[in-house]
Write a protein that holds these residues in place. Structure first.
Motif, PDB file in Angstrom:
ATOM      1  N   ASP A  42      -2.957  17.109  -8.368  1.00 54.54           N
ATOM      2  CA  ASP A  42      -2.621  17.606  -7.042  1.00 54.54           C
ATOM      3  C   ASP A  42      -2.399  19.110  -7.099  1.00 54.54           C
ATOM      4  OD1 ASP A  42      -1.745  17.946  -4.469  1.00 54.54           O
ATOM      5  OD2 ASP A  42       0.100  16.795  -4.700  1.00 54.54           O
ATOM      6  N   ASP A  43      -3.230  19.874  -6.408  1.00 54.34           N
ATOM      7  CA  ASP A  43      -3.088  21.326  -6.401  1.00 54.34           C
ATOM      8  C   ASP A  43      -1.769  21.779  -5.789  1.00 54.34           C
ATOM      9  OD1 ASP A  43      -6.530  22.486  -5.855  1.00 54.34           O
ATOM     10  OD2 ASP A  43      -5.458  21.861  -7.649  1.00 54.34           O
ATOM     11  N   GLU A  44      -1.268  21.026  -4.828  1.00 52.61           N
ATOM     12  CA  GLU A  44      -0.061  21.458  -4.111  1.00 52.61           C
ATOM     13  C   GLU A  44       1.149  21.486  -5.035  1.00 52.61           C
ATOM     14  OE1 GLU A  44       2.639  19.850  -0.413  1.00 52.61           O
ATOM     15  OE2 GLU A  44       0.450  19.812  -0.212  1.00 52.61           O
ATOM     16  N   SER A  45       1.321  20.459  -5.835  1.00 51.93           N
ATOM     17  CA  SER A  45       2.465  20.396  -6.750  1.00 51.93           C
ATOM     18  C   SER A  45       2.109  20.887  -8.149  1.00 51.93           C
ATOM     19  CB  SER A  45       2.995  18.966  -6.838  1.00 51.93           C
ATOM     20  OG  SER A  45       1.996  18.088  -7.339  1.00 51.93           O
ATOM     21  N   SER A 118      -8.092   7.932   0.754  1.00 51.59           N
ATOM     22  CA  SER A 118      -7.444   7.656   2.031  1.00 51.59           C
ATOM     23  C   SER A 118      -6.083   8.317   2.077  1.00 51.59           C
ATOM     24  CB  SER A 118      -7.299   6.143   2.227  1.00 51.59           C
ATOM     25  OG  SER A 118      -6.379   5.599   1.299  1.00 51.59           O
ATOM     26  N   GLU A 119      -5.664   8.692   3.285  1.00 53.60           N
ATOM     27  CA  GLU A 119      -4.345   9.296   3.462  1.00 53.60           C
ATOM     28  C   GLU A 119      -3.255   8.346   2.992  1.00 53.60           C
ATOM     29  OE1 GLU A 119      -3.604  12.342   4.287  1.00 53.60           O
ATOM     30  OE2 GLU A 119      -5.700  12.919   4.570  1.00 53.60           O
ATOM     31  N   ALA A 120      -3.478   7.037   3.173  1.00 53.18           N
ATOM     32  CA  ALA A 120      -2.491   6.052   2.734  1.00 53.18           C
ATOM     33  C   ALA A 120      -2.302   6.110   1.226  1.00 53.18           C
ATOM     34  CB  ALA A 120      -2.913   4.654   3.171  1.00 53.18           C
ATOM     35  N   THR A 121      -3.407   6.263   0.480  1.00 51.12           N
ATOM     36  CA  THR A 121      -3.320   6.332  -0.977  1.00 51.12           C
ATOM     37  C   THR A 121      -2.620   7.606  -1.422  1.00 51.12           C
ATOM     38  OG1 THR A 121      -5.319   4.998  -1.292  1.00 51.12           O
ATOM     39  CG2 THR A 121      -4.660   6.426  -3.108  1.00 51.12           C
ATOM     40  N   ILE A 122      -2.968   8.728  -0.806  1.00 50.63           N
ATOM     41  CA  ILE A 122      -2.331   9.999  -1.149  1.00 50.63           C
ATOM     42  C   ILE A 122      -0.832   9.936  -0.882  1.00 50.63           C
ATOM     43  CG2 ILE A 122      -2.212  12.458  -0.596  1.00 50.63           C
ATOM     44  CD1 ILE A 122      -5.209  12.286   0.122  1.00 50.63           C
ATOM     45  N   LEU A 124       1.009   7.287  -0.683  1.00 58.01           N
ATOM     46  CA  LEU A 124       1.612   6.305  -1.580  1.00 58.01           C
ATOM     47  C   LEU A 124       1.875   6.914  -2.953  1.00 58.01           C
ATOM     48  CD1 LEU A 124       2.521   3.385  -2.034  1.00 58.01           C
ATOM     49  CD2 LEU A 124       0.157   2.817  -2.621  1.00 58.01           C
ATOM     50  N   LEU A 125       0.908   7.632  -3.500  1.00 56.37           N
ATOM     51  CA  LEU A 125       1.076   8.234  -4.817  1.00 56.37           C
ATOM     52  C   LEU A 125       2.167   9.289  -4.806  1.00 56.37           C
ATOM     53  CD1 LEU A 125      -2.632   8.627  -5.998  1.00 56.37           C
ATOM     54  CD2 LEU A 125      -0.958   6.924  -6.752  1.00 56.37           C
ATOM     55  N   ARG A 126       2.186  10.130  -3.783  1.00 50.94           N
ATOM     56  CA  ARG A 126       3.228  11.157  -3.705  1.00 50.94           C
ATOM     57  C   ARG A 126       4.598  10.529  -3.468  1.00 50.94           C
ATOM     58  NH1 ARG A 126      -0.365  15.409  -0.096  1.00 50.94           N
ATOM     59  NH2 ARG A 126      -1.306  16.524  -1.839  1.00 50.94           N
ATOM     60  N   GLY A 152       4.073  31.384 -15.441  1.00 46.64           N
ATOM     61  CA  GLY A 152       4.354  31.022 -16.817  1.00 46.64           C
ATOM     62  C   GLY A 152       5.652  30.247 -17.008  1.00 46.64           C
ATOM     63  N   ARG A 153       6.457  30.132 -15.948  1.00 35.16           N
ATOM     64  CA  ARG A 153       7.728  29.413 -16.044  1.00 35.16           C
ATOM     65  C   ARG A 153       7.742  28.149 -15.190  1.00 35.16           C
ATOM     66  NH1 ARG A 153      12.108  32.501 -17.708  1.00 35.16           N
ATOM     67  NH2 ARG A 153      13.142  30.460 -17.815  1.00 35.16           N
ATOM     68  N   TYR A 154       6.860  28.087 -14.203  1.00 33.68           N
ATOM     69  CA  TYR A 154       6.863  26.987 -13.229  1.00 33.68           C
ATOM     70  C   TYR A 154       6.660  25.633 -13.893  1.00 33.68           C
ATOM     71  CZ  TYR A 154       5.202  23.953  -9.448  1.00 33.68           C
ATOM     72  OH  TYR A 154       5.032  22.906  -8.574  1.00 33.68           O
ATOM     73  N   VAL A 155       7.513  24.676 -13.524  1.00 30.79           N
ATOM     74  CA  VAL A 155       7.345  23.271 -13.889  1.00 30.79           C
ATOM     75  C   VAL A 155       7.656  22.462 -12.631  1.00 30.79           C
ATOM     76  CG1 VAL A 155       8.168  21.344 -15.290  1.00 30.79           C
ATOM     77  CG2 VAL A 155       8.023  23.631 -16.289  1.00 30.79           C
ATOM     78  N   PRO A 156       6.760  21.603 -12.158  1.00 26.79           N
ATOM     79  CA  PRO A 156       7.019  20.849 -10.929  1.00 26.79           C
ATOM     80  C   PRO A 156       8.387  20.174 -10.957  1.00 26.79           C
ATOM     81  CG  PRO A 156       4.787  20.450 -11.689  1.00 26.79           C
ATOM     82  CD  PRO A 156       5.466  21.232 -12.765  1.00 26.79           C
ATOM     83  N   LEU A 157       9.075  20.219  -9.833  1.00 24.29           N
ATOM     84  CA  LEU A 157      10.406  19.614  -9.757  1.00 24.29           C
ATOM     85  C   LEU A 157      10.346  18.124 -10.075  1.00 24.29           C
ATOM     86  CD1 LEU A 157      13.317  20.385  -9.154  1.00 24.29           C
ATOM     87  CD2 LEU A 157      12.901  19.881  -6.738  1.00 24.29           C
ATOM     88  N   GLN A 158       9.237  17.475  -9.717  1.00 26.78           N
ATOM     89  CA  GLN A 158       9.088  16.047 -10.027  1.00 26.78           C
ATOM     90  C   GLN A 158       9.054  15.801 -11.530  1.00 26.78           C
ATOM     91  OE1 GLN A 158       7.248  17.789  -7.905  1.00 26.78           O
ATOM     92  NE2 GLN A 158       6.887  16.678  -5.993  1.00 26.78           N
TER      93      GLN A 158
END
Length: 224
Positions: A42-45, A118-122, A124-126, A152-158
């Motif tokens: 996922d590019d966003e996260s 599908s939007e439902a799958t996206i 659901l995964l998120r 260089g420091r970013y790590v997804p909050l998830q």
């Protein structure tokens, strides 16, 4: 890890988008990843949010980030007429979610063929990333939040949440009261420029320092 740390710094809720360079993602690998699976990134996260396993041309088994099966996905083609060779390429099932919510399958041999999850799958995964100690319950100190703005420091909050949930809990090395360090192994996926849809994996040790009184992340870092 906590040298110079202000332990009473207030924690606040933040939301972040990935600051990673294009083609780089983080993965917190499940204990038993699906066999022959490809990451859904996922590019966003900036992270792997699930896995796909090709069952037939145009049909995939979809798993969440913990490796649990969630559904079958049959992706309608957005391209005009295609030949059986194109169908064989689609069967590899390497998805990349763009900010527009699409998935792109690329081949170094033929032109890219676009498919749509599908939007439902996206959703659901998120959504399944928020199970357990919810990301929404995690705070960050201002200083740690600023680190998230640096590629260089970013790590997804998830990913940090998963380190807290599944990692090894240890006292703060400097014995500051109320602080605990969580350690876990994570991976960075770097897309192979010569072979689109495949990734080079690099392993890192992630450390997250948490003030457990209000679940505030005071500091985090990762290293090989």
């Amino acid at each position: 890890m906590s040298v110079g740390l202000i332990t009473d710094e207030p924690g606040r809720f933040y939301t972040f988008q990935s600051t990673l360079p294009a083609g780089e993602y983080f993965e917190f690998r499940p204990r038993n990843p699906p066999l022959n699976s490809k990451p859904i990134v996922d590019d966003e996260s900036g992270m792997c949010i699930g896995y796909s396993v090709a069952q037939a041309p145009g049909l995939w088994q979809i798993y969440d980030a913990d490796g649990m099966f969630v559904r079958l996905e049959e992706a309608p083609l957005e391209a005009p007429l295609i030949d059986p060779t194109d169908l064989a390429l689609i069967a590899f099932g390497a998805f990349r979610l763009l900010r527009a919510g699409k998935a792109l399958l690329e081949s170094g041999v033929k032109a890219a063929v676009t498919v749509r999850l599908s939007e439902a799958t996206i959703s659901l995964l998120r959504g399944r990333l928020k199970m357990g100690l919810s990301v929404r319950a995690l705070r960050m100190s201002e200083s740690s939040a600023k680190h998230m703005l640096t590629p260089g420091r970013y790590v997804p909050l998830q990913i940090q949440e998963k380190a807290i949930r599944y990692g090894i809990r240890k006292p703060d090395p400097l014995k500051k009261p109320g602080l605990f360090r969580y350690e876990a192994r994570m991976y960075k996926l770097v897309e192979d420029r010569q072979n689109k849809g495949t990734y080079i994996y690099k392993s890192y040790r992630l450390e997250v320092l948490v003030r457990e009184a209000d679940w505030t992340i005071m500091h985090f870092q990762y290293m090989p």
